[in-house]
Enzyme design. Structure first.
Site, PDB file in Angstrom:
ATOM      1  N   LYS A   1       1.772  -4.523   0.523  1.00  0.00           N
ATOM      2  CA  LYS A   1       1.416  -4.243  -0.869  1.00  0.00           C
ATOM      3  C   LYS A   1       2.019  -2.900  -1.307  1.00  0.00           C
ATOM      4  O   LYS A   1       2.567  -2.774  -2.399  1.00  0.00           O
ATOM      5  CB  LYS A   1      -0.111  -4.225  -1.034  1.00  0.00           C
ATOM      6  CG  LYS A   1      -0.720  -5.621  -0.984  1.00  0.00           C
ATOM      7  CD  LYS A   1      -2.242  -5.627  -0.896  1.00  0.00           C
ATOM      8  CE  LYS A   1      -2.751  -7.059  -0.713  1.00  0.00           C
ATOM      9  NZ  LYS A   1      -4.191  -7.188  -0.556  1.00  0.00           N
TER      10      LYS A   1
ATOM     11  N   GLN B   1      -9.124  -3.260   0.295  1.00  0.00           N
ATOM     12  CA  GLN B   1      -8.778  -4.415   1.135  1.00  0.00           C
ATOM     13  C   GLN B   1     -10.027  -4.984   1.810  1.00  0.00           C
ATOM     14  O   GLN B   1     -10.827  -4.250   2.387  1.00  0.00           O
ATOM     15  CB  GLN B   1      -7.733  -4.002   2.185  1.00  0.00           C
ATOM     16  CG  GLN B   1      -7.211  -5.143   3.035  1.00  0.00           C
ATOM     17  CD  GLN B   1      -6.391  -6.175   2.257  1.00  0.00           C
ATOM     18  OE1 GLN B   1      -5.773  -5.859   1.239  1.00  0.00           O
ATOM     19  NE2 GLN B   1      -6.382  -7.406   2.722  1.00  0.00           N
TER      20      GLN B   1
ATOM     21  N   ASP C   1      -7.797  -6.888  -8.537  1.00  0.00           N
ATOM     22  CA  ASP C   1      -8.059  -8.003  -7.613  1.00  0.00           C
ATOM     23  C   ASP C   1      -8.828  -9.127  -8.310  1.00  0.00           C
ATOM     24  O   ASP C   1      -8.886 -10.248  -7.796  1.00  0.00           O
ATOM     25  CB  ASP C   1      -8.934  -7.505  -6.443  1.00  0.00           C
ATOM     26  CG  ASP C   1      -8.149  -7.329  -5.159  1.00  0.00           C
ATOM     27  OD1 ASP C   1      -7.179  -8.078  -4.953  1.00  0.00           O
ATOM     28  OD2 ASP C   1      -8.522  -6.452  -4.365  1.00  0.00           O
TER      29      ASP C   1
HETATM   30  N1  GUN Z   1      -8.283  -9.855   1.733  1.00  0.00           N
HETATM   31  C1  GUN Z   1      -7.678 -11.056   1.731  1.00  0.00           C
HETATM   32  N2  GUN Z   1      -7.111 -11.306   0.533  1.00  0.00           N
HETATM   33  C2  GUN Z   1      -7.374 -10.233  -0.241  1.00  0.00           C
HETATM   34  C3  GUN Z   1      -7.033  -9.901  -1.584  1.00  0.00           C
HETATM   35  O1  GUN Z   1      -6.388 -10.659  -2.326  1.00  0.00           O
HETATM   36  N3  GUN Z   1      -7.473  -8.679  -2.013  1.00  0.00           N
HETATM   37  C4  GUN Z   1      -8.208  -7.846  -1.238  1.00  0.00           C
HETATM   38  N4  GUN Z   1      -8.618  -6.698  -1.753  1.00  0.00           N
HETATM   39  N5  GUN Z   1      -8.536  -8.141   0.013  1.00  0.00           N
HETATM   40  C5  GUN Z   1      -8.117  -9.324   0.507  1.00  0.00           C
END
Ligand code: GUN
Length: 295
Positions: A53, A97, A120
């Site tokens: 990311k 995350q 998100d």
């Molecule tokens: N863990 C797995 N997928 C995601 C996501 O799209 N965003 C976040 N913040 N954590 C995750």
């Protein structure tokens, strides 16, 4: 029938090239989109997602504020960091995350994020807006799945879609997005899960299967109708001594066999994964636009 592979890497690269131009245009106006990233602990899969990311932000010209916190971080320290990022005008999007270590209250953290920075799409405010069909930040993985369907020319309206999995991150939101009265919706959606009595009965009716169960081989060839479109959201590590790192990544779908029946299928890796990050960049750019009142 041998399926056509939906090349998520290519679709993601096309969208990221468009986003890079959008970011450059914003930068020309003195606006630098910013993403605050928080990773608590050392889960290897989360570490590699977060790294990807941050790299994608850099490539797109988005500022990223990277925060790595130890696994024993307290709830109050995490809440303080979120509050600081909420107040920071350089940050347009906040990504914590998931999953968080067990001792932390995930719902409280998500609730503390300013809904206007919730790129998100996990804050209940954005979830609620999505459900009632109002403009909201859409969660990245489901949004990425829908982009892949749309950009591959798949007819969603009127299709029978079976979603396998009911997580808050993928199953529930993707089902919801697909039933919206919208160009990317109007599907008839069935959500299957671990308590579904006869999974194959449902998947055999599906024009589109979205596999998001988090378990390899959840969808096998005998469960798929000829010509169905199969989107595999699973990312599972399976041991593989022939690989230097000792494992390989597989999805939730028995790819080789299902590809013989499907018309279109996403691979793992290289399918949905690159789209998740792309939609995160998309939401961050959108958030920066909104923050500065740019159309
Ligand atoms: N863990 C797995 N997928 C995601 C996501 O799209 N965003 C976040 N913040 N954590 C995750």
């Amino acid at each position: 029938m041998a399926a056509t592979i939906i090349d998520g890497k290519q679709v993601a690269a096309d969208m990221r090239a468009e986003l890079k131009l959008d970011v450059a245009a914003l930068r020309d106006q003195g606006i630098v989109p910013g993403l605050g990233v928080v990773l608590v602990g050392e889960d290897p899969a989360s570490q590699s997602y977060v790294k990807a990311k941050e790299r994608a932000c850099e490539e797109a010209g988005i500022y990223s504020d990277d925060n790595r916190l130890p696994a024993d971080t307290s709830q109050s320290a995490l809440m303080e960091l979120v509050a600081k990022m909420n107040a920071d005008p350089k940050i347009n999007g906040i990504l914590v995350q998931l999953p968080l270590p067990k001792h932390l209250d995930e719902s409280a953290v998500l609730l503390a994020i300013d809904p206007d920075k919730d790129v998100d799409g996990f804050h209940p405010m954005n979830v609620g807006k999505m459900v009632v069909g109002e403009k909201a930040f859409l969660p990245c993985t489901p949004h990425g799945c829908i982009q892949l369907l749309q950009r591959s020319g798949v007819q969603i309206e009127g299709a029978n879609v079976v979603v396998v999995g009911r997580s808050n991150i993928v199953g529930k939101p993707v089902a919801n997005m697909l039933i919206q009265k919208a160009a990317t919706g109007n599907a008839t959606v069935t959500v299957c899960h671990t308590r579904t009595k006869d999974l194959a009965y449902h998947t055999l009716q599906a024009d589109i299967i979205i596999a998001a169960a988090g378990r390899p081989n959840t969808v096998t060839a005998d469960m798929v109708k000829d010509g169905a479109v199969v989107i595999d959201v699973g990312v599972n590590r399976v041991e593989d001594a022939s690989r230097k790192r000792g494992y390989r990544l597989v999805g939730d779908v028995d790819f080789e066999a299902v590809a013989e029946k499907a018309s279109l299928i996403t691979p793992v890796p290289g399918g949905v994964g690159p789209m998740t990050i792309t939609m995160l960049l998309f939401n961050t750019v959108e958030s920066a636009r909104r923050a500065h009142g740019v159309a």
